[in-house]
Write an enzyme that holds these catalytic residues in place. Structure first.
Site, PDB file in Angstrom:
ATOM      1  N   SER A 161       0.824  -1.209   0.000  1.00 39.90           N
ATOM      2  CA  SER A 161       0.000   0.000   0.000  1.00 39.90           C
ATOM      3  C   SER A 161       0.862   1.265   0.000  1.00 39.90           C
ATOM      4  O   SER A 161       1.895   1.321   0.666  1.00 39.90           O
ATOM      5  CB  SER A 161      -0.892  -0.009   1.240  1.00 39.90           C
ATOM      6  OG  SER A 161      -1.693   1.143   1.269  1.00 39.90           O
TER       7      SER A 161
ATOM      8  N   LYS B 288      -3.554   2.276  -2.162  1.00 41.71           N
ATOM      9  CA  LYS B 288      -3.302   3.305  -1.153  1.00 41.71           C
ATOM     10  C   LYS B 288      -4.478   3.246  -0.172  1.00 41.71           C
ATOM     11  O   LYS B 288      -5.611   2.986  -0.575  1.00 41.71           O
ATOM     12  CB  LYS B 288      -3.246   4.665  -1.869  1.00 41.71           C
ATOM     13  CG  LYS B 288      -3.110   5.874  -0.971  1.00 41.71           C
ATOM     14  CD  LYS B 288      -1.677   6.149  -0.599  1.00 41.71           C
ATOM     15  CE  LYS B 288      -1.590   7.321   0.383  1.00 41.71           C
ATOM     16  NZ  LYS B 288      -0.367   7.244   1.213  1.00 41.71           N
TER      17      LYS B 288
ATOM     18  N   CYS C  70      -0.675   2.897  10.679  1.00 37.77           N
ATOM     19  CA  CYS C  70      -0.075   4.091  10.081  1.00 37.77           C
ATOM     20  C   CYS C  70       0.463   5.002  11.184  1.00 37.77           C
ATOM     21  O   CYS C  70      -0.288   5.393  12.077  1.00 37.77           O
ATOM     22  CB  CYS C  70      -1.083   4.868   9.231  1.00 37.77           C
ATOM     23  SG  CYS C  70      -0.359   6.391   8.578  1.00 37.77           S
TER      24      CYS C  70
ATOM     25  N   ILE D  56       5.861  -5.833   8.455  1.00 39.30           N
ATOM     26  CA  ILE D  56       5.561  -4.728   9.347  1.00 39.30           C
ATOM     27  C   ILE D  56       5.246  -3.458   8.539  1.00 39.30           C
ATOM     28  O   ILE D  56       5.731  -3.292   7.431  1.00 39.30           O
ATOM     29  CB  ILE D  56       6.748  -4.434  10.296  1.00 39.30           C
ATOM     30  CG1 ILE D  56       8.027  -4.130   9.514  1.00 39.30           C
ATOM     31  CG2 ILE D  56       6.941  -5.529  11.295  1.00 39.30           C
ATOM     32  CD1 ILE D  56       9.232  -3.724  10.347  1.00 39.30           C
TER      33      ILE D  56
ATOM     34  N   GLY E  84      12.422   0.695   3.851  1.00 42.86           N
ATOM     35  CA  GLY E  84      13.597   0.438   3.010  1.00 42.86           C
ATOM     36  C   GLY E  84      14.480  -0.656   3.594  1.00 42.86           C
ATOM     37  O   GLY E  84      14.185  -1.209   4.653  1.00 42.86           O
TER      38      GLY E  84
ATOM     39  N   GLY F 207       8.875  -5.421   4.580  1.00 45.30           N
ATOM     40  CA  GLY F 207       9.906  -4.611   5.236  1.00 45.30           C
ATOM     41  C   GLY F 207      11.245  -4.723   4.538  1.00 45.30           C
ATOM     42  O   GLY F 207      11.988  -5.671   4.756  1.00 45.30           O
TER      43      GLY F 207
ATOM     44  N   THR G 249       9.029   0.136  -0.638  1.00 46.15           N
ATOM     45  CA  THR G 249      10.018   1.142  -1.034  1.00 46.15           C
ATOM     46  C   THR G 249      10.757   0.770  -2.323  1.00 46.15           C
ATOM     47  O   THR G 249      11.076   1.643  -3.129  1.00 46.15           O
ATOM     48  CB  THR G 249      11.017   1.347   0.126  1.00 46.15           C
ATOM     49  OG1 THR G 249      10.260   1.753   1.276  1.00 46.15           O
ATOM     50  CG2 THR G 249      12.042   2.414  -0.188  1.00 46.15           C
TER      51      THR G 249
END
Lengths: 270, 285
Positions: free
Chosen positions: B20, B42, B126, B187, B213, B239, B262
């Site tokens: 997301s 999203k 979030c 995560i 990242g 993650g 990422t």
């Protein structure tokens, strides 16, 4: 939209042109042939995880199958870029974003101004070149105002082929001493048809105020921290104000990578 | 050997999912979303959200901080204007859902029941919003309650996305399972910040953000390993996954599927490269 992985785009030249400022020529027919002024390329400077993200860089010029980027070494990404050698391959995505509407400069027979501050000159050479080539058949005129801290930081030489160029430096080391916006403010606004701007945010605020006061169409290229470069992550947000009614307005965001980097001055809050 | 994987009643053709907030339909110009197991949208909320002031992201060593602030057009506009493109390009669409108030989660899900969304991922993790988000994901009773309320609002599978910014992730995962979750993903980003030493101000407009990242991969792997041991439902590992080797580490730690976040910003084709890499790894003796 062209994706070039590291096997494709080839560095032809990477030369220091001024104090800490480099010009890199990259051969990539797909990007060079489809680029328009104001668009950018998203470059991965290293295969390692530091730096991790791509770097967005304005397209400075195109010549046949080659495009150029003009950049100043500021951080780790541009440092790595500056150390790249002729013949190395580059992972570049582009051309991305929405560029300048150069047609604005030639749609009437008045004066168009290009104004650039500091590294804001990067996308403006390509723009000046395109406008200049179209002006040859028109009555319109082009004036270029460029400014920087000092003459070692001022990229102007190539612009002189387009004629009317005025320069400013903050230390007075070349032509006028002061800010490039001083030149704009002293221009007779009644003759002006269009303004194209790129530079530091303080400069853009003055240009925007001038354009709105005199009702001159104005386009400006913006910067913001960017990740994906293609409209997915919503990082590079620029505030816009939508007028709901005469008394109520609403804040929302547009994105430098997808809606910009070039925006109409009146649509953005800077 | 097939790469397919099931999460509740949902079967994915491969275990590679785009996370997301990192994969709008714009990505289709750079990769082929239909070749991936699924794509997570999203996060969608009941009402539109403007998002946080810029700068919204900043690069950090081997990672990045973000504080987008759940910007989205709200469920009704999402359904009409955004969702159709996700459905058009992706093989399976998982819709991320968030809310400021508890009831909003179930309400959003109800309004999307009549769409071609394949599953919901519930964002109770979030770190970048004042109300809701991670506040619901820190407490096991709350996670249990929210899972139950969403489960009763939809027949589609639900996945609860967990935060690492909690004291007891195993019990929170178990609370989601007992509340009826079909899967768990983890995560979300870790709390983080960065400061400009010249201005002495935070580099993010929202002051703090979430770290993602490759720098968070060891932490993510640890949590996946811990949670996979205590739940029976499928665990989706997220993650810092940048390549096939990273993905395989997560499967060995106990994940049934993985999400890529990422890495999409660095190489929009990462997902497909991992699908190919996994097929090759599986076929090796």
């Amino acid at each position: 939209m062209i994706i070039r992985n590291k096997e494709m785009a080839k560095i032809i030249k990477n030369n220091k042109v001024k104090d800490g400022i480099f010009l890199m020529s990259i051969e990539d027919n797909g990007i060079a042939k489809s680029a328009s002024p104001g668009q950018f390329v998203h470059i991965r400077v290293s295969d390692t995880y530091y730096p991790l993200l791509r770097r967005p860089l304005s397209i400075h010029n195109t010549e046949g199958p080659v495009f150029e980027i003009l950049y100043k070494v500021i951080g780790i990404g541009t440092k790595i870029l500056s150390e790249k050698k002729e013949g190395e391959k580059l992972d570049a995505i582009g051309p991305l974003g929405k560029g300048f509407n150069s047609q604005l400069a030639i749609s009437n027979s008045q004066l168009a101004i290009i104004i650039g501050g500091g590294m804001g000159v990067a996308p403006l050479y390509f723009l000046a070149k395109v406008i200049n080539s179209k002006l040859k058949t028109q009555n319109s005129k082009l004036k270029i105002l460029l400014g920087a801290k000092n003459k070692d930081q001022l990229i102007y030489e190539k612009f002189e082929e387009f004629g009317n160029v005025s320069l400013t430096t903050e230390d007075g080391s070349i032509e006028y001493k002061g800010l490039v916006t001083d030149l704009l403010l002293s221009t007779l606004n009644s003759q002006l048809s269009t303004l194209f701007a790129c530079g530091p945010i303080g400069m853009l605020r003055i240009v925007k105020a001038f354009a709105i006061k005199h009702k001159i169409p104005c386009e400006m290229s913006l910067e913001e921290n960017m990740c994906c470069g293609i409209g997915a992550c919503l990082s590079c947000a620029v505030k816009v104000r939508t007028q709901k009614s005469e008394v109520r307005s609403q804040i929302s965001y547009k994105y430098v990578c997808k809606d910009g980097p070039v925006f109409k001055a009146e649509e953005i809050e800077i | 050997m097939s790469l397919s994987v099931s999460i509740g009643s949902l079967t994915l053709k491969n275990p590679v999912i785009l996370a997301s907030g990192t994969c709008s339909p714009d990505l289709q110009k750079f990769t082929d979303l239909s070749k991936l197991g699924a794509v997570v949208t999203k996060s969608v909320t009941l009402n539109p959200r403007t998002g946080n002031p810029p700068p919204r992201t900043v690069e950090t060593p081997c990672g990045m901080l973000n504080s987008i602030g759940l910007e989205n057009p709200g469920v009704e506009k999402f359904k009409k204007e955004v969702l159709p493109d996700y459905i058009k390009y992706a093989d399976k669409v998982i819709c991320s859902v968030s809310g400021e108030l508890l009831y909003e989660y179930a309400e959003v899900v109800k309004r999307l029941n009549d769409t071609d969304i394949s599953a919901f991922e519930i964002n109770v993790s979030c770190p970048n919003v004042e109300r809701g988000g991670i506040e619901f994901g820190k407490d096991e009773k709350m996670v249990h309650q929210i899972t139950k309320s969403i489960k009763s609002a939809t027949k589609k599978p639900i996945i609860i996305k967990l935060s690492p910014n909690v004291s007891d992730i195993e019990n929170i995962a178990k609370a989601a399972e007992s509340g009826g979750a079909d899967g768990i993903s983890l995560i979300n980003t870790l709390y983080g910040m960065a400061i400009d030493i010249n201005t002495k101000k935070p580099k993010l407009g929202n002051i703090t953000g979430g770290l993602s990242g490759p720098c968070i991969k060891p932490i993510a792997l640890y949590y996946v390993y811990k949670v996979a041991k205590v739940v029976k439902m499928p665990v989706i590992g997220i993650g810092g996954i940048m390549n096939t080797e990273d993905a395989i580490e997560f499967f060995i730690a106990g994940a049934a599927a993985i999400e890529i976040g990422t890495a999409n910003f660095v190489n929009p084709n990462t997902g497909i490269e991992i699908v190919k890499g996994l097929a090759k790894y599986n076929n090796e003796p």
